[in-house]
Design an enzyme around this catalytic site. Structure first.
Site, PDB file in Angstrom:
ATOM      1  CB  CYS A   1       7.832  24.402  46.077  1.00 36.76           C
ATOM      2  SG  CYS A   1       8.688  25.988  46.058  1.00 36.76           S
TER       3      CYS A   1
ATOM      4  CB  CYS B   1      11.414  24.660  44.906  1.00 35.08           C
ATOM      5  SG  CYS B   1      10.624  25.473  46.276  1.00 35.08           S
ATOM      6  CG  ASP B   2      10.624  21.218  42.936  1.00 36.66           C
ATOM      7  OD1 ASP B   2      11.851  21.286  43.126  1.00 36.66           O
ATOM      8  OD2 ASP B   2       9.833  20.805  43.794  1.00 36.66           O
TER       9      ASP B   2
END
Ligand code: NDP
Length: 316
Positions: free
Chosen positions: A140, A143-144
């Site tokens: 992701c 997200c990261d």
């Protein structure tokens, strides 16, 4: 002991941001929801480390802690959270029948499906090992990606998600190597143009990951050209896998409409499916956004839809 199956007003299948949010709303509306947690209680986020993009956590929270928070909140309003796995459903009659662990039959007026999806992985031993220890392998970018600001990364995949993630990462990272296993993208032309017009994305066609190097964190990716067999060591600290997701919807085949990838279909402006009283929330029906916060939002919507549907039937 009676053999009559238990009857509930609202059954939630699957835990995760969508399921827990649905539970919080359904419980507060006095639907007395029962949640069957499924094989991975808390869902995909329990397999991540830091979550920094969920509103309300100014200092971030680990995925497992966040899921515990959501679970506790659902339980605080008396959601009946049960461990178990829904193994069969029958939505053909006036009451929705669900079997847990192949034996316990439950009847429900409304069902909220929040079974989620899981990212696909390459399956290389070092990829999985580093993923599991939070060592720089993730699925992701949104997200990261932030954790890799100023660092070089590899992204694997050639679909719309991969193109979207590559351009997202290119805003944070000086260099993004994009590994495409064939000699062409699968993504739409518009997405490919975005990649081609981003100077710091280097696309390597006919190229796959042979290995991921690093003991505790990614130190390099060993790429191999599957035509020439030429190997190249890419010095990066992050490996992003964007080769698709699989929605956990096998169970509903033949009962509910789904697209060719298995994502459940629902009405355009509602979470309702073609079966009255059956609603869907989260990644099981979302191949575009796939964020914890969008999942939670759709869980809320599903609970509101369920409550209104029950009220319209005179059942609540
Ligand atoms: P897709 O299934 O479309 O693409 C997966 C990609 O991963 C393919 O290019 C495939 O390669 C590659 N791949 C699969 N396995 C491997 C492997 N083992 N090694 C290397 N590469 C691999 O998934 P997406 O998540 O990209 O998209 C899913 C759906 O969501 C699509 O319908 C897409 O259009 C949609 N979507 C739409 C968006 C938007 O409109 N903004 C954004 C994101 C997704 P190959 O081509 O060689 O098979």
């Amino acid at each position: 002991m009676s053999n009559t199956p238990e009857h509930v007003k609202c059954l939630i299948i699957g835990s995760g941001p969508a399921g827990y949010s649905a539970a919080i709303y359904a419980a507060r509306a006095d639907l007395k929801p029962v949640m069957i947690e499924g094989p991975l209680p808390g869902g995909q986020l329990t397999q991540t480390t830091e979550v920094d993009n969920y509103p309300g956590y100014p200092n971030g929270r680990t995925g497992p802690d966040m899921m515990n928070d959501l679970r506790e909140q659902a339980v605080r309003f008396e959601t009946d959270v049960r461990s178990g796995w829904v193994t069969k459903v029958d939505f053909t009659g006036p009451v929705h029948k669900v079997w847990v662990d192949e034996k316990t039959e439950i009847h429900a007026d409304t069902v909220i499906i929040s079974t989620g999806a899981s990212a696909k992985w390459l399956g290389l031993p070092n990829e999985i090992r580093l993923r599991d220890i939070g060592g720089g392998v993730t699925a992701c970018a949104v997200c990261d990606g932030f954790f890799y600001k100023g660092q070089n990364v590899v992204l694997v995949g050639a679909g719309d998600s991969a193109c979207e993630e590559a351009t997202y990462l290119a805003k944070l990272c000086p260099k993004v190597y994009m590994l495409v296993r064939k000699d062409a993208f699968r993504a739409s032309k518009a997405m490919v143009h975005r990649v081609e017009n981003t100077p710091n994305i280097e696309v390597l066609f006919n190229t796959e990951v042979k290995d991921v190097l690093g003991e505790h964190a990614v130190e390099a990716v060993l790429a191999i050209n599957n035509k020439t067999k030429e190997e190249r060591k890419l010095n990066v600290t992050g490996l992003f896998i964007a080769i698709g997701h699989k929605p956990a919807t096998e169970l509903f085949k033949g009962m509910l409409d789904m697209d060719e990838a298995g994502y459940l279909k629902h009405d355009a402006d509602r979470t309702s499916t073609k079966i009255p009283g059956v609603f869907v929330a989260g990644d099981a029906a979302d191949k575009v956004y796939r964020q914890a916060v969008t999942s939670a939002g759709s869980g809320c919507m599903a609970a509101l839809d369920a409550e209104r549907w029950l009220a319209a039937q005179g059942k609540h």
